[in-house]
Write a protein that holds these residues in place. Structure first.
Motif, PDB file in Angstrom:
ATOM      1  N   UNK A 360     -14.517   3.702  -1.874  1.00  0.00           N
ATOM      2  CA  UNK A 360     -15.915   3.734  -2.326  1.00  0.00           C
ATOM      3  C   UNK A 360     -16.039   4.356  -3.722  1.00  0.00           C
ATOM      4  N   UNK A 361     -15.515   5.585  -3.965  1.00  0.00           N
ATOM      5  CA  UNK A 361     -15.612   6.115  -5.338  1.00  0.00           C
ATOM      6  C   UNK A 361     -14.828   5.290  -6.341  1.00  0.00           C
ATOM      7  N   UNK A 362     -13.786   4.568  -5.901  1.00  0.00           N
ATOM      8  CA  UNK A 362     -13.039   3.725  -6.821  1.00  0.00           C
ATOM      9  C   UNK A 362     -13.871   2.534  -7.294  1.00  0.00           C
ATOM     10  N   UNK A 363     -14.776   2.055  -6.444  1.00  0.00           N
ATOM     11  CA  UNK A 363     -15.616   0.905  -6.798  1.00  0.00           C
ATOM     12  C   UNK A 363     -16.807   1.292  -7.663  1.00  0.00           C
ATOM     13  N   UNK A 364     -17.203   2.560  -7.607  1.00  0.00           N
ATOM     14  CA  UNK A 364     -18.425   2.977  -8.301  1.00  0.00           C
ATOM     15  C   UNK A 364     -18.396   2.731  -9.812  1.00  0.00           C
ATOM     16  N   UNK A 398     -10.788   3.126 -15.060  1.00  0.00           N
ATOM     17  CA  UNK A 398     -11.252   4.331 -14.374  1.00  0.00           C
ATOM     18  C   UNK A 398     -11.237   4.121 -12.865  1.00  0.00           C
ATOM     19  N   UNK A 399     -11.619   2.931 -12.399  1.00  0.00           N
ATOM     20  CA  UNK A 399     -11.588   2.653 -10.974  1.00  0.00           C
ATOM     21  C   UNK A 399     -10.181   2.738 -10.409  1.00  0.00           C
ATOM     22  N   UNK A 400      -9.197   2.221 -11.157  1.00  0.00           N
ATOM     23  CA  UNK A 400      -7.801   2.297 -10.713  1.00  0.00           C
ATOM     24  C   UNK A 400      -7.342   3.744 -10.644  1.00  0.00           C
ATOM     25  N   UNK A 401      -7.684   4.522 -11.664  1.00  0.00           N
ATOM     26  CA  UNK A 401      -7.292   5.932 -11.691  1.00  0.00           C
ATOM     27  C   UNK A 401      -7.929   6.707 -10.537  1.00  0.00           C
ATOM     28  N   UNK A 402      -9.197   6.444 -10.272  1.00  0.00           N
ATOM     29  CA  UNK A 402      -9.889   7.122  -9.179  1.00  0.00           C
ATOM     30  C   UNK A 402      -9.276   6.740  -7.832  1.00  0.00           C
ATOM     31  N   UNK A 403      -8.816   5.487  -7.703  1.00  0.00           N
ATOM     32  CA  UNK A 403      -8.164   5.073  -6.456  1.00  0.00           C
ATOM     33  C   UNK A 403      -6.972   5.964  -6.150  1.00  0.00           C
ATOM     34  N   UNK A 438      -1.409   2.917   0.301  1.00  0.00           N
ATOM     35  CA  UNK A 438      -2.648   2.166   0.555  1.00  0.00           C
ATOM     36  C   UNK A 438      -3.251   1.576  -0.716  1.00  0.00           C
ATOM     37  N   UNK A 439      -2.683   1.905  -1.867  1.00  0.00           N
ATOM     38  CA  UNK A 439      -3.273   1.468  -3.137  1.00  0.00           C
ATOM     39  C   UNK A 439      -3.343  -0.051  -3.308  1.00  0.00           C
ATOM     40  N   UNK A 440      -2.326  -0.825  -2.914  1.00  0.00           N
ATOM     41  CA  UNK A 440      -2.451  -2.281  -3.124  1.00  0.00           C
ATOM     42  C   UNK A 440      -3.705  -2.886  -2.513  1.00  0.00           C
ATOM     43  N   UNK A 441      -4.043  -2.497  -1.273  1.00  0.00           N
ATOM     44  CA  UNK A 441      -5.266  -3.016  -0.655  1.00  0.00           C
ATOM     45  C   UNK A 441      -6.516  -2.551  -1.380  1.00  0.00           C
ATOM     46  N   UNK A 442      -6.508  -1.313  -1.852  1.00  0.00           N
ATOM     47  CA  UNK A 442      -7.654  -0.794  -2.586  1.00  0.00           C
ATOM     48  C   UNK A 442      -7.841  -1.545  -3.903  1.00  0.00           C
ATOM     49  N   UNK A 443      -6.736  -1.915  -4.559  1.00  0.00           N
ATOM     50  CA  UNK A 443      -6.839  -2.640  -5.824  1.00  0.00           C
ATOM     51  C   UNK A 443      -7.380  -4.050  -5.612  1.00  0.00           C
ATOM     52  N   UNK A 444      -7.102  -4.648  -4.455  1.00  0.00           N
ATOM     53  CA  UNK A 444      -7.700  -5.951  -4.142  1.00  0.00           C
ATOM     54  C   UNK A 444      -9.219  -5.818  -4.030  1.00  0.00           C
ATOM     55  N   UNK A 510       2.443  -9.044  -3.296  1.00  0.00           N
ATOM     56  CA  UNK A 510       1.461 -10.107  -3.052  1.00  0.00           C
ATOM     57  C   UNK A 510       0.040  -9.578  -3.244  1.00  0.00           C
ATOM     58  N   UNK A 511      -0.241  -8.401  -2.696  1.00  0.00           N
ATOM     59  CA  UNK A 511      -1.567  -7.806  -2.853  1.00  0.00           C
ATOM     60  C   UNK A 511      -1.844  -7.464  -4.308  1.00  0.00           C
ATOM     61  N   UNK A 512      -0.847  -6.915  -5.002  1.00  0.00           N
ATOM     62  CA  UNK A 512      -1.042  -6.584  -6.419  1.00  0.00           C
ATOM     63  C   UNK A 512      -1.277  -7.840  -7.250  1.00  0.00           C
ATOM     64  N   UNK A 513      -0.538  -8.911  -6.931  1.00  0.00           N
ATOM     65  CA  UNK A 513      -0.756 -10.166  -7.644  1.00  0.00           C
ATOM     66  C   UNK A 513      -2.148 -10.723  -7.405  1.00  0.00           C
ATOM     67  N   UNK A 514      -2.622 -10.635  -6.154  1.00  0.00           N
ATOM     68  CA  UNK A 514      -3.982 -11.089  -5.844  1.00  0.00           C
ATOM     69  C   UNK A 514      -5.011 -10.253  -6.585  1.00  0.00           C
ATOM     70  N   UNK A 515      -4.775  -8.939  -6.672  1.00  0.00           N
ATOM     71  CA  UNK A 515      -5.702  -8.057  -7.393  1.00  0.00           C
ATOM     72  C   UNK A 515      -5.771  -8.442  -8.867  1.00  0.00           C
ATOM     73  N   UNK A 516      -4.604  -8.738  -9.461  1.00  0.00           N
ATOM     74  CA  UNK A 516      -4.583  -9.128 -10.875  1.00  0.00           C
ATOM     75  C   UNK A 516      -5.326 -10.447 -11.081  1.00  0.00           C
TER      76      UNK A 516
END
Length: 533
Positions: A360-364, A398-403, A438-444, A510-516
């Motif tokens: 949630x704070x990562x998306x803000x 900033x969202x990535x860093x907060x994640x 858990x970061x790959x899912x959060x980056x998606x 795979x998750x990181x590629x989808x996020x990109x």
């Protein structure tokens, strides 16, 4: 007075049309959450032995600090469990809902110039504050009734109608109290940001003071609204006197807000904002610095909250083996893997849950771009030598860093608490690694946010609906035997549950590629679409 409040009902209807979507979504979330908890508890804790094991865990001082004193622990019925474990949480959600709504209708409206426009119409000078009062009364009354009925509808024996209505009334009364507190602070603060920060900070402070009072200082708990509302002892004694005191206190707050509003000039506040710097810091020369400056208070608050949340979860591990041994249902939903203890299995589930909150704070920061766009401030910023792409990348960075920081904060609190209560538990480094996994899912999820900002900024509610679906599918899906493909629709359904599951490099890539890809697509849309003014 009648002339000063002329047009209040008309403004109330206008404010309702303005905020109805936000109010309805918040109310539905609170009502649905309580309904699911009752249904879930009725399925999980079927026998008195299972409830007694849970009651033993709730005697932990850390749980008392987090949830309040456990009324009825000697006869821990489903109703007593719901009242103990959900009343404070639901009341705080109602408080946040009211803080956001009243802040938007008072100080934020005044700061944006909408308040002055309203006062140019044939309305009284106090109607702009009386209308939020009427709206607060109506929305909290509706929330109280809907919450009470939602708790009673499943038909659980100990969750009776009288206790359910008291539960809902306590939640609605708390919301009305903090609506009055926010209205009062709106007269004191000069800016909407200061008003929001002050209101949320007082809510957090009252939560901490209530926790300290519940650990042995009864007078301190009775002096705080959150501690007072817990003395209703819903589903155990069903006392109504705390509700009366809270309503009286809310009336005092709203009266004070009207008195302060009468004596101040439009746009001013009784607490003067401190003078800013004559020169901007070097950090503000970049979009990333601007994003950090806009979100720093929210980020710090979320990091502190996640640290405390991790510590609260970790404190439960002292009685975990005994508790889980008496509850077959919870043993079934844990990722059971041969060679791993119940402690490690429960640890993996806790990290999964904290990740869905930490996103949630990562998306803000990314969502903040939409707010700045709607307020018309991006037009002036983009008139400078700043490209849209760089602006978006600054907020996304900033969202990535907060994640990462959010998962480190929750993992640090969890790991230190587990070490403190167990003496010999999983190493802190392994807890931090499991959290960062858990970061790959959060980056998606961040990529999904960029797509929405890039193509349909008016529908950011879809992003929060996706987050809510992820929580439901991953955490509650087992209760309704949700198909695995439905769980995999959430990126968190692909994250490994370390330490009991191996970290699969291919899945992470795979998750990181989808996020990109999502970020690239969203950036392409953001650069080419018109500003939503």
């Amino acid at each position: 007075m009648k002339r000063n409040s002329a047009g209040t009902l008309t403004l109330s209807r206008f404010f309702w049309r303005q905020e109805r979507r936000q109010v309805v979504l918040w109310a539905l979330a609170i009502v649905l959450l309580n309904f699911l908890v009752v249904v879930s508890y009725a399925q999980i804790y079927k026998s008195p032995a299972e409830r007694a094991a849970m009651a033993q865990t709730m005697r932990n001082p850390a749980m008392t600090f987090m949830l309040g004193p456990g009324w009825g622990l000697d006869n821990y019925t489903i109703g007593a469990m719901v009242g103990h474990e959900m009343l404070l949480f639901a009341a705080m959600l109602a408080a946040i809902m009211n803080i956001l709504v009243v802040q938007a209708l008072t100080r934020s409206s005044e700061e944006d110039g909408r308040h002055e426009l309203l006062l140019s119409l044939p309305v009284g000078s106090l109607s702009s504050l009386a209308a939020p009062l009427v709206l607060a009364l109506m929305q909290n009354a509706g929330l109280a009734l809907a919450t009470g009925l939602a708790l009673w509808v499943p038909g659980v024996e100990s969750v009776d109608l009288a206790g359910s209505l008291l539960f809902g009334t306590a939640v609605g009364t708390t919301g009305f109290f903090f609506a009055g507190l926010t209205a009062l602070f709106a007269q004191l603060a000069e800016t909407s940001r200061a008003n929001l920060t002050l209101s949320l900070s007082v809510l957090g402070l009252l939560y901490v003071l209530r926790g300290l009072g519940d650990l042995g200082r009864e007078w301190l708990s009775l002096a705080t609204p959150l501690g007072l509302i817990l003395r209703t002892q819903v589903y155990v004694a069903n006392y109504w006197w705390p509700v009366g005191i809270m309503l009286a206190a809310a009336g005092v707050l709203w009266t004070g807000a009207f008195r302060l509003n009468w004596g101040r000039d439009l746009g001013s506040g009784y607490l003067r904002a401190r003078a800013g710097r004559q020169r901007a810091s070097r950090l503000l020369r970049s979009p990333f610095g601007l994003a950090l400056r806009l979100q720093r208070s929210a980020i710090i608050s979320w990091l502190c909250a996640l640290l405390l949340l991790g510590a609260s979860y970790g404190s439960v591990f002292a009685d975990l083996e005994e508790f889980l041994a008496g509850n077959e249902f919870l043993r079934e939903i844990l990722p059971s893997v041969q060679g791993y203890s119940l402690t490690e299995q429960f640890l993996s589930m806790v990290i999964d849950v904290t990740a869905m909150l930490a996103v949630i704070p990562a998306l803000l920061p990314v969502v903040r771009l939409v707010k700045e766009e709607k307020a018309g401030r991006l037009e002036s910023l983009l008139a400078l030598p700043v490209s849209r792409l760089n602006l978006l990348l600054g907020f996304l960075l900033l969202g990535v860093l907060v994640s990462a920081l959010a998962m480190l904060a929750s993992g640090l609190g969890l790991g230190l608490a587990v070490q403190a209560v167990l003496g010999e538990g999983p190493p802190l480094t392994s807890v931090l690694v499991a959290s960062l996994a858990q970061l790959p899912g959060m980056l998606v999820m961040l990529g999904a946010a960029v797509v929405i900002v890039g193509f349909c900024p008016r529908f950011t509610v879809l992003l929060w609906a996706y987050v809510a679906y992820s929580v439901f599918a991953v955490y509650f899906g087992v209760l309704i035997n949700l198909p695995q493909w439905a769980v995999k629709l959430s990126p968190f359904g692909w994250n490994p549950q370390l330490p009991v599951e191996p970290f699969e490099v291919q899945t992470a890539l795979l998750l990181l590629g989808l996020a990109v890809l999502l970020c690239a697509a969203g950036a392409w849309g953001y650069v080419r679409r018109d500003l939503d003014l």
